[in-house]
Design a protein around this motif. Structure first.
Motif, PDB file in Angstrom:
ATOM      1  N   GLY A  38       0.803  -1.219   0.000  1.00  0.00           N
ATOM      2  CA  GLY A  38       0.000   0.000   0.000  1.00  0.00           C
ATOM      3  C   GLY A  38       0.835   1.268   0.000  1.00  0.00           C
ATOM      4  O   GLY A  38       0.389   2.315   0.464  1.00  0.00           O
ATOM      5  N   ILE A  39       2.057   1.179  -0.542  1.00  0.00           N
ATOM      6  CA  ILE A  39       2.953   2.342  -0.591  1.00  0.00           C
ATOM      7  C   ILE A  39       3.397   2.580  -2.028  1.00  0.00           C
ATOM      8  O   ILE A  39       3.127   1.765  -2.912  1.00  0.00           O
ATOM      9  N   GLU A  40       4.095   3.679  -2.243  1.00  0.00           N
ATOM     10  CA  GLU A  40       4.647   4.031  -3.553  1.00  0.00           C
ATOM     11  C   GLU A  40       6.165   4.045  -3.460  1.00  0.00           C
ATOM     12  O   GLU A  40       6.714   4.416  -2.418  1.00  0.00           O
ATOM     13  N   LEU A  41       6.845   3.681  -4.542  1.00  0.00           N
ATOM     14  CA  LEU A  41       8.288   3.872  -4.589  1.00  0.00           C
ATOM     15  C   LEU A  41       8.584   5.365  -4.556  1.00  0.00           C
ATOM     16  O   LEU A  41       7.832   6.158  -5.131  1.00  0.00           O
ATOM     17  N   LEU A  42       9.680   5.736  -3.905  1.00  0.00           N
ATOM     18  CA  LEU A  42      10.097   7.131  -3.949  1.00  0.00           C
ATOM     19  C   LEU A  42      10.431   7.509  -5.384  1.00  0.00           C
ATOM     20  O   LEU A  42      10.948   6.690  -6.142  1.00  0.00           O
ATOM     21  N   THR A  43      10.154   8.736  -5.748  1.00  0.00           N
ATOM     22  CA  THR A  43      10.611   9.265  -7.026  1.00  0.00           C
ATOM     23  C   THR A  43      12.056   9.746  -6.834  1.00  0.00           C
ATOM     24  O   THR A  43      12.526   9.867  -5.694  1.00  0.00           O
ATOM     25  N   GLU A  44      12.723  10.081  -7.909  1.00  0.00           N
ATOM     26  CA  GLU A  44      14.073  10.635  -7.788  1.00  0.00           C
ATOM     27  C   GLU A  44      14.036  11.912  -6.946  1.00  0.00           C
ATOM     28  O   GLU A  44      14.897  12.126  -6.079  1.00  0.00           O
ATOM     29  N   GLU A  45      13.053  12.758  -7.173  1.00  0.00           N
ATOM     30  CA  GLU A  45      12.935  14.012  -6.414  1.00  0.00           C
ATOM     31  C   GLU A  45      12.743  13.728  -4.923  1.00  0.00           C
ATOM     32  O   GLU A  45      13.383  14.359  -4.066  1.00  0.00           O
ATOM     33  N   GLN A  46      11.871  12.784  -4.582  1.00  0.00           N
ATOM     34  CA  GLN A  46      11.654  12.431  -3.184  1.00  0.00           C
ATOM     35  C   GLN A  46      12.918  11.833  -2.568  1.00  0.00           C
ATOM     36  O   GLN A  46      13.229  12.103  -1.404  1.00  0.00           O
ATOM     37  N   TYR A  47      13.633  11.034  -3.358  1.00  0.00           N
ATOM     38  CA  TYR A  47      14.874  10.441  -2.860  1.00  0.00           C
ATOM     39  C   TYR A  47      15.871  11.542  -2.505  1.00  0.00           C
ATOM     40  O   TYR A  47      16.524  11.491  -1.460  1.00  0.00           O
ATOM     41  N   ARG A  48      15.975  12.539  -3.338  1.00  0.00           N
ATOM     42  CA  ARG A  48      16.879  13.666  -3.062  1.00  0.00           C
ATOM     43  C   ARG A  48      16.418  14.453  -1.835  1.00  0.00           C
ATOM     44  O   ARG A  48      17.235  14.892  -1.029  1.00  0.00           O
ATOM     45  N   GLU A  49      15.090  14.600  -1.657  1.00  0.00           N
ATOM     46  CA  GLU A  49      14.558  15.252  -0.453  1.00  0.00           C
ATOM     47  C   GLU A  49      14.971  14.463   0.789  1.00  0.00           C
ATOM     48  O   GLU A  49      15.388  15.046   1.794  1.00  0.00           O
ATOM     49  N   LEU A  50      14.838  13.142   0.719  1.00  0.00           N
ATOM     50  CA  LEU A  50      15.239  12.293   1.837  1.00  0.00           C
ATOM     51  C   LEU A  50      16.711  12.510   2.176  1.00  0.00           C
ATOM     52  O   LEU A  50      17.081  12.645   3.341  1.00  0.00           O
ATOM     53  N   GLN A  51      17.557  12.569   1.155  1.00  0.00           N
ATOM     54  CA  GLN A  51      18.991  12.723   1.382  1.00  0.00           C
ATOM     55  C   GLN A  51      19.333  14.068   2.024  1.00  0.00           C
ATOM     56  O   GLN A  51      20.397  14.200   2.629  1.00  0.00           O
ATOM     57  N   PHE A  95      14.314  -1.076  -2.310  1.00  0.00           N
ATOM     58  CA  PHE A  95      13.564   0.124  -2.675  1.00  0.00           C
ATOM     59  C   PHE A  95      13.056   0.791  -1.407  1.00  0.00           C
ATOM     60  O   PHE A  95      12.865   0.153  -0.374  1.00  0.00           O
ATOM     61  N   ARG A  96      12.864   2.080  -1.498  1.00  0.00           N
ATOM     62  CA  ARG A  96      12.307   2.884  -0.410  1.00  0.00           C
ATOM     63  C   ARG A  96      10.916   3.346  -0.836  1.00  0.00           C
ATOM     64  O   ARG A  96      10.700   3.649  -2.000  1.00  0.00           O
ATOM     65  N   GLY A  97      10.028   3.429   0.137  1.00  0.00           N
ATOM     66  CA  GLY A  97       8.666   3.817  -0.174  1.00  0.00           C
ATOM     67  C   GLY A  97       8.224   5.079   0.518  1.00  0.00           C
ATOM     68  O   GLY A  97       8.882   5.592   1.428  1.00  0.00           O
ATOM     69  N   SER A  98       7.078   5.565   0.058  1.00  0.00           N
ATOM     70  CA  SER A  98       6.427   6.711   0.678  1.00  0.00           C
ATOM     71  C   SER A  98       4.959   6.373   0.921  1.00  0.00           C
ATOM     72  O   SER A  98       4.382   5.528   0.229  1.00  0.00           O
ATOM     73  N   LEU A  99       4.396   7.039   1.898  1.00  0.00           N
ATOM     74  CA  LEU A  99       2.986   6.845   2.244  1.00  0.00           C
ATOM     75  C   LEU A  99       2.437   8.164   2.742  1.00  0.00           C
ATOM     76  O   LEU A  99       3.087   8.868   3.515  1.00  0.00           O
ATOM     77  N   ARG A 100       1.223   8.483   2.282  1.00  0.00           N
ATOM     78  CA  ARG A 100       0.539   9.693   2.756  1.00  0.00           C
ATOM     79  C   ARG A 100      -0.634   9.262   3.627  1.00  0.00           C
ATOM     80  O   ARG A 100      -1.389   8.373   3.248  1.00  0.00           O
ATOM     81  N   VAL A 101      -0.747   9.913   4.778  1.00  0.00           N
ATOM     82  CA  VAL A 101      -1.827   9.579   5.730  1.00  0.00           C
ATOM     83  C   VAL A 101      -2.563  10.854   6.087  1.00  0.00           C
ATOM     84  O   VAL A 101      -1.967  11.803   6.540  1.00  0.00           O
TER      85      VAL A 101
END
Length: 188
Positions: free
Chosen positions: A118-131, A182-188
């Motif tokens: 029930g999650i999404e893979l991080l996008t490249e942009e989200q991955y850079r935000e994480l970093q 892979f890393r995921g994201s989830l919105r709640v």
């Protein structure tokens, strides 16, 4: 931790909420200005999302709040484990890639695993935000959501951090490695 209803038991929910709260309080730099009580209320009101966070936790992703979308009033969680989650490594990119392998097929693929969780893979942009929140994937790498034009040609992209720099690479989507998940994201 899972069941067919994709809901946690009361005991599992309480245990997960304790772990999430402890991580939240330990890493306040990831979510400045966000109050745990409001996050917890959202989680309790969305048991299917709490189940997804449980899956992220079970596979060693160490999910944590990294933002709040004020327009939609959604809290954003990313996998914040130091390295790509252990329970999601040695997978190729998607089902098409998995089915294209003639020999030595991995057990699963990143896209289907994320969907099942029930999650999404991080996008490249989200991955850079994480970093920007820390140093992640110093020894591992993570598949990220691949643009359709790259995937059409048989490729997929992944990222890691080396030499104090975030790198984006390509590989055949059917490839898999013990150090890539892979890393995921989830919105709640």
């Amino acid at each position: 931790m899972t069941n067919s209803n994709k809901e946690l038991s009361l005991e599992q929910s309480e245990e997960l909420l304790r772990a999430l709260k402890a991580r939240f309080e330990k890493n306040m730099n990831r979510h400045k200005g966000i109050e745990w009580a409001k996050v917890q209320a959202k989680l309790k009101a969305n048991p299917e999302k709490l189940w997804s966070l449980g899956e992220m936790e079970r596979t060693e992703g160490e999910p944590d709040v990294v933002g709040h979308d004020e327009k939609k009033d959604e809290y954003i969680f990313y996998d914040c484990s130091a390295e790509s989650p252990k329970g999601r490594r040695s997978v190729c990119y998607d089902r098409e890639a998995l089915e294209s392998r003639k020999k030595h097929k991995p057990e699963n693929n990143a896209i289907d695993m994320a969907a099942d969780m029930g999650i999404e893979l991080l996008t490249e942009e989200q991955y850079r935000e994480l970093q920007n929140l820390g140093n992640f994937d110093m020894k591992t790498s993570s598949w990220v959501k691949t643009p359709a034009n790259i995937r059409r040609h048989g490729g997929a992209i992944f990222c890691d951090r080396r030499y104090d720099t975030v790198f984006v690479y390509h590989n055949g989507a059917e490839s898999y490695y013990a150090a890539r998940g892979f890393r995921g994201s989830l919105r709640v």
